[in-house]
Design a protein around this motif. Structure first.
Motif, mmCIF file in Angstrom:
data_model
loop_
_atom_site.group_PDB
_atom_site.id
_atom_site.type_symbol
_atom_site.label_atom_id
_atom_site.label_comp_id
_atom_site.label_asym_id
_atom_site.label_seq_id
_atom_site.Cartn_x
_atom_site.Cartn_y
_atom_site.Cartn_z
ATOM 1 N N VAL A 74 -46.887 -109.731 -34.742
ATOM 2 C CA VAL A 74 -46.151 -109.864 -33.550
ATOM 3 C C VAL A 74 -45.878 -108.267 -33.731
ATOM 4 C CG1 VAL A 74 -45.434 -109.507 -36.567
ATOM 5 C CG2 VAL A 74 -43.837 -109.836 -34.616
ATOM 6 N N LYS A 75 -45.452 -108.105 -32.159
ATOM 7 C CA LYS A 75 -44.929 -106.652 -32.126
ATOM 8 C C LYS A 75 -43.281 -107.118 -31.953
ATOM 9 C CE LYS A 75 -46.065 -104.661 -27.795
ATOM 10 N NZ LYS A 75 -47.111 -103.805 -26.869
ATOM 11 N N ILE A 76 -43.365 -105.540 -32.717
ATOM 12 C CA ILE A 76 -41.643 -104.851 -32.864
ATOM 13 C C ILE A 76 -41.336 -103.692 -31.819
ATOM 14 C CG2 ILE A 76 -39.241 -104.548 -34.254
ATOM 15 C CD1 ILE A 76 -41.127 -106.254 -36.453
ATOM 16 N N TYR A 85 -35.641 -100.188 -43.031
ATOM 17 C CA TYR A 85 -36.048 -100.371 -42.783
ATOM 18 C C TYR A 85 -37.213 -99.000 -42.918
ATOM 19 C CZ TYR A 85 -33.745 -104.254 -41.507
ATOM 20 O OH TYR A 85 -33.478 -106.177 -41.747
ATOM 21 N N TYR A 86 -38.734 -99.595 -43.812
ATOM 22 C CA TYR A 86 -39.879 -98.520 -43.489
ATOM 23 C C TYR A 86 -40.705 -99.370 -43.043
ATOM 24 C CZ TYR A 86 -40.890 -100.049 -48.428
ATOM 25 O OH TYR A 86 -41.570 -100.777 -49.044
ATOM 26 N N ILE A 87 -42.014 -98.449 -42.725
ATOM 27 C CA ILE A 87 -43.371 -98.938 -42.905
ATOM 28 C C ILE A 87 -43.876 -98.212 -42.988
ATOM 29 C CG2 ILE A 87 -43.026 -100.098 -40.198
ATOM 30 C CD1 ILE A 87 -43.886 -97.553 -38.900
ATOM 31 N N GLU A 88 -45.435 -98.577 -43.816
ATOM 32 C CA GLU A 88 -46.149 -97.493 -44.797
ATOM 33 C C GLU A 88 -47.297 -97.981 -44.061
ATOM 34 O OE1 GLU A 88 -45.066 -97.176 -49.300
ATOM 35 O OE2 GLU A 88 -45.255 -98.554 -48.279
ATOM 36 N N PHE A 89 -48.566 -97.031 -44.246
ATOM 37 C CA PHE A 89 -49.380 -96.665 -43.602
ATOM 38 C C PHE A 89 -50.363 -96.319 -44.101
ATOM 39 C CE2 PHE A 89 -47.435 -97.305 -39.271
ATOM 40 C CZ PHE A 89 -47.162 -97.846 -39.001
ATOM 41 N N ASN A 90 -52.548 -96.241 -44.572
ATOM 42 C CA ASN A 90 -53.174 -95.535 -45.588
ATOM 43 C C ASN A 90 -53.118 -94.953 -44.179
ATOM 44 O OD1 ASN A 90 -52.384 -96.469 -47.808
ATOM 45 N ND2 ASN A 90 -53.767 -98.334 -46.719
ATOM 46 N N LEU A 91 -53.651 -93.720 -44.710
ATOM 47 C CA LEU A 91 -53.723 -93.021 -43.402
ATOM 48 C C LEU A 91 -55.478 -92.431 -43.694
ATOM 49 C CD1 LEU A 91 -51.252 -89.662 -43.348
ATOM 50 C CD2 LEU A 91 -51.744 -91.843 -41.454
ATOM 51 N N LYS A 92 -56.673 -93.454 -44.319
ATOM 52 C CA LYS A 92 -57.454 -92.622 -44.874
ATOM 53 C C LYS A 92 -58.714 -94.165 -44.200
ATOM 54 C CE LYS A 92 -58.250 -92.557 -49.103
ATOM 55 N NZ LYS A 92 -58.875 -91.827 -50.191
ATOM 56 N N ILE A 101 -40.593 -103.410 -43.611
ATOM 57 C CA ILE A 101 -40.325 -104.547 -42.467
ATOM 58 C C ILE A 101 -41.618 -105.268 -42.299
ATOM 59 C CG2 ILE A 101 -40.349 -104.599 -40.000
ATOM 60 C CD1 ILE A 101 -39.126 -102.599 -39.172
ATOM 61 N N PHE A 102 -43.254 -104.885 -42.986
ATOM 62 C CA PHE A 102 -44.057 -105.915 -42.470
ATOM 63 C C PHE A 102 -43.314 -107.343 -44.308
ATOM 64 C CE2 PHE A 102 -48.330 -107.252 -44.707
ATOM 65 C CZ PHE A 102 -49.385 -107.506 -43.383
#
Lengths: 240, 240
Positions: A179-181, A233-240, A83-84
């Motif tokens: 942007v806010k989704i 659709y997907y999103i990804e985040f780093n957790l560190k 999505i980003f």
């Protein structure tokens, strides 16, 4: 994997998983024609109602499609989209996904939309309704509202072949900052079903986007109603 | 805002927007009882079928709820949650949202799940099914799979009051590095409807999460099936 009648999971769900496995693993390729409901029921030792339901879930998920009078087939696998990237025009080439403009007007904001854009009901909004195509099939219904004061030079026809973001930044020199989704879901009503060429009641993905320009001013609100067999659709985040 | 029979938008959708406006603007507060369908139909000069449909959409969206024999009421507004915070344990206090453990087992991976976790079918997985409550009402059905080799000390009962992430990091010293979340939607089947105390066919939000440990090794796959009247998820991105 086999049907296990002792499990708490409903039978149709077990059948669905078995069939989905065959699609995901590639054992059944795009265009593969499934056996009839009767044959599948016999094969897995369940009722045809159970098979019907499993198939319907996979049709809703976009893994299978039906051709009247012919049968049930394996769909083309949908490419996954971050999505980003879609939002920030990183990799998505929107030119290959044309839009048809269904409606264009300029007028006063409705209360619901005004609230989302932090406007009063006296402010003028540009309103677009567009139908997005992928491989010549309708994939999403898009309702967009732009703050007229911030985009007086907005040109709706350009959005048939370009992203709203690009049109706004180029024609009106608006700097987009944030942007806010929001995510939600609806069952297709007759209007949506008709335009998107799906059955009424099919679950659809809804993305609601508010875009902010400099100084946190909202400039755009869009509601995307998306066929989920056309989107992943997907999103990804780093957790560190 | 008034009903306009010349607009292409379906009438029930126009009624829905009018009613939703009253909820969002606060004109109708939590617990407000709506007029009967007949009264609303007369008020907006539409059929009761149109009103029924508008109300059903708002029930599905979680804006309204019905009490049998009593009528239709305005729901509590759901707080919005940034998915990033929910996932990275930033602000969400999961302790106030208890989980009930419905199933716990350790066994071989099914093909679909094995593929998501990059495992062979011989690898062992910990499998949990949990029901998440909010204000003592079921809010989400959660299926989780953890790679047994990476979390041999996993303690399922701890997940009734803590996040899986915390349990994994504390008991097994696993460093979580990245998470990928897919969005989709389904219509509630009888099993889901029963557990989540909703009507069959209600659209539900589905989040599928894969979590990666160091060196990009997948360690966890969860599928969250969420009542959308209990969730309001969003993401935010900077565009500059």
């Amino acid at each position: 994997m086999e049907i296990n009648k002792d499990l708490p999971t409903p039978l149709y769900y077990q059948v669905q998983e078995i069939l989905e496995d065959k699609i995901i693993s590639g054992e059944w390729a795009e265009g593969y024609q499934l056996q009839t409901e009767k044959e599948l029921a016999k094969l897995y030792n369940v009722s045809t109602i159970t098979v019907k339901r499993a198939l319907q879930e996979l049709v809703n998920k976009g893994k299978l499609y039906r051709v009247r009078g012919k049968g049930t087939f394996v769909s083309k696998q949908v490419k996954e989209n971050n999505i980003f990237n879609v939002v920030t025009f990183g990799t998505e080439n929107e030119e290959v996904n044309p839009h048809k403009l269904l409606h264009y007007s300029i007028g006063k904001a409705e209360k619901t939309v005004a609230k989302k854009l932090d406007l009063s009901e006296r402010d003028q909004l540009i309103h677009l309704i567009r139908l997005k195509f992928e491989d010549e099939v309708p994939a999403a219904l898009e309702f967009s509202y732009l703050v007229y004061d911030l985009c007086p030079n907005f040109s709706p026809l350009l959005t048939e072949k370009d992203l709203i973001y690009n049109v706004v930044q180029e024609n009106d020199d608006v700097q987009l900052e944030k942007v806010k989704i929001h995510f939600s879901t609806i069952s297709a009503n007759d209007y949506e079903a008709d335009l998107l060429q799906i059955e009424e009641g099919t679950p659809l993905i809804v993305l609601e986007r508010v875009t902010y320009a400099d100084k946190g001013r909202p400039v755009e609100y869009s509601k995307f109603i998306i066929r989920q067999d056309k989107a992943n659709y997907y999103i990804e985040f780093n957790l560190k």
